[in-house]
Design a protein around this motif. Structure first.
Motif, PDB file in Angstrom:
ATOM      1  N   GLY A 216       0.772  -1.234   0.000  1.00  0.00           N
ATOM      2  CA  GLY A 216       0.000   0.000   0.000  1.00  0.00           C
ATOM      3  C   GLY A 216       0.802   1.282   0.000  1.00  0.00           C
ATOM      4  N   TYR A 217       2.064   1.228  -0.357  1.00  0.00           N
ATOM      5  CA  TYR A 217       2.867   2.457  -0.414  1.00  0.00           C
ATOM      6  C   TYR A 217       2.358   3.377  -1.517  1.00  0.00           C
ATOM      7  N   GLU A 218       2.432   4.677  -1.282  1.00  0.00           N
ATOM      8  CA  GLU A 218       1.949   5.671  -2.237  1.00  0.00           C
ATOM      9  C   GLU A 218       3.004   6.029  -3.283  1.00  0.00           C
ATOM     10  N   GLY A 219       4.229   5.597  -3.063  1.00  0.00           N
ATOM     11  CA  GLY A 219       5.295   5.854  -4.017  1.00  0.00           C
ATOM     12  C   GLY A 219       6.512   5.024  -3.670  1.00  0.00           C
ATOM     13  N   VAL A 220       7.384   4.852  -4.669  1.00  0.00           N
ATOM     14  CA  VAL A 220       8.563   4.014  -4.515  1.00  0.00           C
ATOM     15  C   VAL A 220       9.797   4.784  -4.955  1.00  0.00           C
ATOM     16  N   LEU A 221      10.812   4.842  -4.097  1.00  0.00           N
ATOM     17  CA  LEU A 221      12.119   5.369  -4.466  1.00  0.00           C
ATOM     18  C   LEU A 221      13.038   4.193  -4.757  1.00  0.00           C
ATOM     19  N   THR A 222      14.012   4.395  -5.621  1.00  0.00           N
ATOM     20  CA  THR A 222      15.054   3.396  -5.852  1.00  0.00           C
ATOM     21  C   THR A 222      16.417   4.067  -5.826  1.00  0.00           C
ATOM     22  N   VAL A 223      17.427   3.311  -5.419  1.00  0.00           N
ATOM     23  CA  VAL A 223      18.804   3.798  -5.445  1.00  0.00           C
ATOM     24  C   VAL A 223      19.724   2.585  -5.495  1.00  0.00           C
ATOM     25  N   ASP A 224      20.856   2.719  -6.154  1.00  0.00           N
ATOM     26  CA  ASP A 224      21.824   1.629  -6.191  1.00  0.00           C
ATOM     27  C   ASP A 224      22.378   1.368  -4.793  1.00  0.00           C
ATOM     28  N   GLY A 225      22.858   0.149  -4.573  1.00  0.00           N
ATOM     29  CA  GLY A 225      23.375  -0.213  -3.260  1.00  0.00           C
ATOM     30  C   GLY A 225      24.882  -0.225  -3.159  1.00  0.00           C
ATOM     31  N   ASN A 226      25.578   0.510  -4.045  1.00  0.00           N
ATOM     32  CA  ASN A 226      27.040   0.480  -4.056  1.00  0.00           C
ATOM     33  C   ASN A 226      27.671   1.728  -3.432  1.00  0.00           C
ATOM     34  N   ASN A 227      26.868   2.506  -2.706  1.00  0.00           N
ATOM     35  CA  ASN A 227      27.370   3.635  -1.921  1.00  0.00           C
ATOM     36  C   ASN A 227      27.954   4.764  -2.758  1.00  0.00           C
ATOM     37  N   LYS A 228      27.512   4.904  -4.006  1.00  0.00           N
ATOM     38  CA  LYS A 228      27.965   6.014  -4.842  1.00  0.00           C
ATOM     39  C   LYS A 228      27.037   7.223  -4.760  1.00  0.00           C
ATOM     40  N   ASP A 229      25.784   6.980  -4.365  1.00  0.00           N
ATOM     41  CA  ASP A 229      24.769   8.023  -4.469  1.00  0.00           C
ATOM     42  C   ASP A 229      24.509   8.724  -3.141  1.00  0.00           C
ATOM     43  N   SER A 230      24.024   9.945  -3.231  1.00  0.00           N
ATOM     44  CA  SER A 230      23.746  10.751  -2.038  1.00  0.00           C
ATOM     45  C   SER A 230      22.389  10.354  -1.462  1.00  0.00           C
ATOM     46  N   ILE A 231      22.342   9.215  -0.809  1.00  0.00           N
ATOM     47  CA  ILE A 231      21.102   8.709  -0.252  1.00  0.00           C
ATOM     48  C   ILE A 231      20.477   9.702   0.722  1.00  0.00           C
ATOM     49  N   GLU A 232      21.297  10.597   1.248  1.00  0.00           N
ATOM     50  CA  GLU A 232      20.806  11.648   2.150  1.00  0.00           C
ATOM     51  C   GLU A 232      19.788  12.572   1.450  1.00  0.00           C
ATOM     52  N   ASN A 233      19.779  12.582   0.116  1.00  0.00           N
ATOM     53  CA  ASN A 233      18.873  13.448  -0.634  1.00  0.00           C
ATOM     54  C   ASN A 233      17.498  12.831  -0.870  1.00  0.00           C
ATOM     55  N   ALA A 234      17.186  11.743  -0.201  1.00  0.00           N
ATOM     56  CA  ALA A 234      15.906  11.060  -0.429  1.00  0.00           C
ATOM     57  C   ALA A 234      14.712  11.999  -0.258  1.00  0.00           C
ATOM     58  N   ARG A 235      14.822  12.947   0.660  1.00  0.00           N
ATOM     59  CA  ARG A 235      13.687  13.848   0.910  1.00  0.00           C
ATOM     60  C   ARG A 235      13.348  14.682  -0.330  1.00  0.00           C
ATOM     61  N   ARG A 236      14.311  14.967  -1.174  1.00  0.00           N
ATOM     62  CA  ARG A 236      14.014  15.728  -2.389  1.00  0.00           C
ATOM     63  C   ARG A 236      13.025  14.955  -3.278  1.00  0.00           C
ATOM     64  N   PHE A 237      13.138  13.640  -3.268  1.00  0.00           N
ATOM     65  CA  PHE A 237      12.251  12.810  -4.077  1.00  0.00           C
ATOM     66  C   PHE A 237      10.861  12.731  -3.452  1.00  0.00           C
ATOM     67  N   THR A 238      10.802  12.519  -2.144  1.00  0.00           N
ATOM     68  CA  THR A 238       9.486  12.423  -1.510  1.00  0.00           C
ATOM     69  C   THR A 238       8.736  13.750  -1.582  1.00  0.00           C
ATOM     70  N   GLN A 239       9.462  14.860  -1.545  1.00  0.00           N
ATOM     71  CA  GLN A 239       8.811  16.160  -1.666  1.00  0.00           C
ATOM     72  C   GLN A 239       8.157  16.311  -3.033  1.00  0.00           C
ATOM     73  N   LYS A 240       8.837  15.850  -4.068  1.00  0.00           N
ATOM     74  CA  LYS A 240       8.271  15.936  -5.418  1.00  0.00           C
ATOM     75  C   LYS A 240       7.068  15.003  -5.572  1.00  0.00           C
ATOM     76  N   LEU A 241       7.134  13.830  -4.957  1.00  0.00           N
ATOM     77  CA  LEU A 241       5.965  12.950  -4.969  1.00  0.00           C
ATOM     78  C   LEU A 241       4.796  13.622  -4.262  1.00  0.00           C
ATOM     79  N   ASP A 242       5.086  14.288  -3.144  1.00  0.00           N
ATOM     80  CA  ASP A 242       4.046  15.009  -2.416  1.00  0.00           C
ATOM     81  C   ASP A 242       3.431  16.121  -3.261  1.00  0.00           C
TER      82      ASP A 242
END
Length: 275
Positions: free
Chosen positions: A104-130
């Motif tokens: 029942g999730y309203e949205g899905v984020l994805t990110v690679d698991g090799n520690n290259k990406d700024s996972i700290e920026n997840a909120r930027r994605f949820t804000q756009k979904l909102d």
């Protein structure tokens, strides 16, 4: 729990550590990421990402101990999905997408698991979904983004081949189209004209397809700035390398541009979503 016989989803083993807590989830596909996924999850915990969106690991069958359930539970992961059926990255993501929709999730984020990406920026994605966006692409090449130590060939291919071809197919400009740090609304993933749970999406096909299908259906898409940092002094952590890997990627790109992965004609092309 063994999950089998789900149409369009490879067989997988499901372990859930706690109940659904948030309206969005973050899927991280991995296979033998050694200490990289542990480091990424530690960064996510420090940034509060596990409180922003439930995290699920979509494992392709790691044998290095990096996805031991006890480790993941301690790192704040909500669920571990271990693919036992055929396929690679696309198959791993299909297990996660099916699970996320079932939960029942309203949205899905994805990110690679090799520690290259700024996972700290997840909120930027949820804000756009909102805000009502259906597809949100992370980009290191827009204002506020950061590209560090990107291999020269990869940089050239993304900026001058992959992004232009994908943008043309999508009918909207995108700048970092191989970047798997993204978000999709439930409306997008359940749209009858999308149908992401199909066996054709075994490898990279699903990411390529979801880059262009939203705008083709009249859904809202945008980019947000992220960082992608390649390490120095060690082998580049990537699952796409060499002549064969890059040739395969180019083939998928061209197939997607001509609509090879679209559902059968008439399957929801009116732009109407479902929930």
């Amino acid at each position: 729990m063994t999950m089998t016989g789900i149409p369009g989803v490879p067989d997988f083993e499901l372990t859930e550590f706690f109940e659904k807590r948030t309206k969005y989830c973050l899927l991280i596909p991995v296979i033998n990421e050694d200490g990289r996924i542990a480091a990424e999850l530690a960064r996510a915990a420090r940034a509060g990402v596990d409180r922003l969106c439930d995290i699920a690991i979509c494992d392709g069958g790691s044998t290095d101990g990096s996805t031991e359930p006890e480790k993941l539970q301690q790192a704040g992961v909500r669920a571990l999905l271990v693919k036992t059926g055929p396929g690679k990255q696309g198959a791993q993501l299909r297990t996660g997408i099916w699970w996320a929709l079932e939960q029942g999730y309203e949205g899905v984020l994805t990110v690679d698991g090799n520690n290259k990406d700024s996972i700290e920026n997840a909120r930027r994605f949820t804000q756009k979904l909102d805000e009502g966006y259906d597809f949100v692409q992370g980009s290191r090449f827009i204002k506020g983004g950061l590209a560090v130590n990107t291999p020269a060939l990869r940089h050239f291919a993304v900026k001058y081949i992959h992004a232009p071809v994908t943008s043309r197919a999508a009918g909207q400009k995108f700048t970092d189209t191989t970047n798997a740090f993204r978000a999709y609304s439930r409306k997008y993933l359940t749209h009858p004209g999308v149908q992401p749970l199909r066996d054709v999406f075994a490898g990279y096909e699903l990411l390529a397809y979801l880059s262009t299908r939203a705008t083709r259906l009249g859904l809202k898409a945008t980019e947000v700035p992220v960082a992608r940092v390649y390490p120095t002094g060690e082998k580049t952590p990537t699952k796409i390398s060499g002549v064969k890997g890059n040739a395969g990627l180019l083939k998928v790109l061209m197939n997607n541009a001509r609509g090879a992965y679209d559902p059968p004609a008439g399957a929801g092309d009116d732009g109407a979503g479902t929930s």
